[in-house]
Enzyme design. Structure first.
Site, PDB file in Angstrom:
ATOM      1  N   SER A 197       0.833  -1.210   0.000  1.00  0.00           N
ATOM      2  CA  SER A 197       0.000   0.000   0.000  1.00  0.00           C
ATOM      3  C   SER A 197       0.861   1.250   0.000  1.00  0.00           C
ATOM      4  O   SER A 197       0.581   2.217  -0.728  1.00  0.00           O
ATOM      5  CB  SER A 197      -0.929   0.000   1.219  1.00  0.00           C
ATOM      6  N   ASP A 264       7.994  -4.149  11.588  1.00  0.00           N
ATOM      7  CA  ASP A 264       9.110  -3.986  12.519  1.00  0.00           C
ATOM      8  C   ASP A 264       9.971  -5.240  12.558  1.00  0.00           C
ATOM      9  O   ASP A 264      11.203  -5.171  12.625  1.00  0.00           O
ATOM     10  CB  ASP A 264       8.584  -3.692  13.925  1.00  0.00           C
TER      11      ASP A 264
END
Length: 477
Positions: A197, A264
């Site tokens: 995205s 992460d």
């Protein structure tokens, strides 16, 4: 396939970015509020976990690498909670305290495995003096193999161009998890890791693999990047580098419970692997495997070396689910957050036979996860005699772990698993044979915790002792 993990213990990484605290409130929902058409959650569990750049640092530390975390916090309870939690997992914190701002905190309320609402407590750190951050980076450049810039657009990375320049001048690769559509600010970075995205918000919608590659290569050229890694959820990852063929890696996720913090994990594993001396392609391989593990956990999570090793080797090769006690406790805690019922059994399981397989399959049907605790070689010898075990502990655990019905396998040294069971406290403790429930080791502890204890029948005619006797008889003929 033999796969060696990187030498993470030799890796040094600095993480600079937006630090935050993730709070989780858990509880059952049984009614609708009379004040408004919203559910009422009776909170019975509260958790605090490092988030944002702090979660990146946690992921790096969980692999055994050396990591230093730099970010902006307030002077408050949230900052103290972050420092305490991170110190416990060997993350060296070097925060810049800003008295006028609170530490960024995100509170999530969950019930029945669903997130009901998220509440954010924050004020942007934009406009602050970046010099203290630059000084910390300069001090570390001689001792690190990678610099991670974790951008959540909260103000810690307003001077990102200076940070990139400092690292590149020192020959240290810069990895960035980008935020927003202004990729110009990341010019000159070694690697950007946008999700699909984020990538399409900058490059435009891609209708095919070829279009994604073409637009990705243009971004690399436009912003003077060394590489671009696009994470694509169920489609895996795509690594793009100048003058090299695209590298597409399919996802390795088996179950997806929560994608919180998966980015992460990816950048953390990438940085630790590069800092350990591996190639970028190898780093992407390990990061892809780690992502497949972490999305199967609830909330921001980390990946341990044994989980990563199991993921890259595959279940059939490693005995998936063979764990240490600490890793098992973490796995059980995650399972309970997902509302799963944990069943536990134990035994020697020396020569696995049809009776064992049937028994374990039946035990697994009683819950969502099955733990098998296995007597160590010394424990088996004390229990069965000097001629046992026939198969050493490692082989017994690998065989058990390869069974579809078994989720986790752990060993114990004592004559009984009572201590281990008391530490795990399964929802259901089962044992095969003609025991009475009160005779089963660990039953008192399980009952005291509100759990159940059950005895299951073994399949008639199946016995390890009988198999051994038959082998001995046949060999004497």
């Amino acid at each position: 396939m033999k796969v060696n993990l990187p030498a993470f213990e030799r890796a040094g990484v600095m993480v600079v970015g937006d630090v935050m605290l993730d709070r989780y409130w858990y509880g059952p929902t049984c009614r609708i509020s009379p004040e408004a058409p919203v559910p009422v959650v009776k909170v019975n569990t509260v958790e605090e976990r490092p988030g944002g750049a702090a979660n990146v640092a946690m992921n790096i530390a969980s692999l055994g690498a050396n990591v230093r975390l730099v970010g902006l916090t307030g002077i408050d309870d949230a900052a103290r909670a972050l420092s305490k939690t991170l110190a416990e997992v060997n993350v060296k914190c070097d925060f810049v305290s800003v008295p006028t701002h609170p530490t960024i905190t995100k509170l999530r309320v969950l019930s029945r495995n669903q997130q009901l609402i998220r509440l954010d407590f924050e004020e942007g750190f934009e406009g602050g003096d970046p010099q203290p951050l630059h000084e910390r980076i300069n001090q570390a450049l001689g001792s690190i193999g990678a610099l991670v810039l974790s951008d959540y657009a909260k103000g810690a990375l307003t001077s990102v161009q200076t940070m990139i320049s400092l690292a590149r001048q020192a020959g240290v690769p810069v990895l960035i998890d980008p935020k927003g559509t202004d990729f110009e600010r990341y010019r000159g970075a070694t690697l950007l890791t946008p999700n699909l995205s984020e990538f399409e918000a900058v490059a435009g919608k891609c209708k095919s693999e070829d279009e994604l590659v073409e637009r990705g290569m243009k971004l690399i050229a436009d912003y003077d990047l060394s590489a671009l890694l696009v994470t694509r959820s169920e489609q895996g990852m795509t690594l793009l580098q100048p003058n090299k063929a695209p590298l597409h890696m399919p996802t390795q996720a088996q179950e997806v419970y929560d994608v919180t913090g998966a980015g992460d994990t990816v950048i953390g594993v990438l940085a630790a692997t590069l800092a350990a001396g591996n190639t970028l392609e190898e780093a992407c391989y390990f990061a892809n495997a780690a992502a497949g593990v972490v999305v199967g956990k609830l909330g921001t999570s980390t990946v341990s070396p044994i989980e990563l090793e199991n993921a890259v080797r595959g279940r059939a090769d490693t005995g998936f689910g063979v764990m240490t006690e600490e890793e098992l406790r973490q796995a059980v805690a995650s399972a309970r957050k997902r509302g799963e019922k944990v069943v536990m059994t134990n035994g020697v399981f020396d020569i696995l036979h049809a009776g064992h397989v049937s028994y374990l399959a039946n035990a697994r049907k009683l819950g969502d996860r099955l733990i098998v605790a296995v007597n160590s070689d010394a424990s088996t010898k004390r229990l069965k005699g000097d001629s046992r075990p026939v198969n050493p502990l490692e082989q017994r655990m690998i065989v058990l772990g390869a069974l579809e019905s078994v989720d986790w396998v752990v060993s114990f040294e004592e004559d009984t698993p009572q201590r281990l069971i008391a530490g795990i406290l399964p929802d259901l403790l089962v044992k095969g044979g003609d025991y009475k429930p009160e005779e089963i080791a660990g039953s008192e502890e399980v009952w005291a915790n509100g759990g159940e204890v059950m005895v299951l029948n073994f399949e008639d005619g199946c016995s390890t002792t009988n198999i051994i006797k038959k082998i001995q008889t046949e060999s004497e003929k």
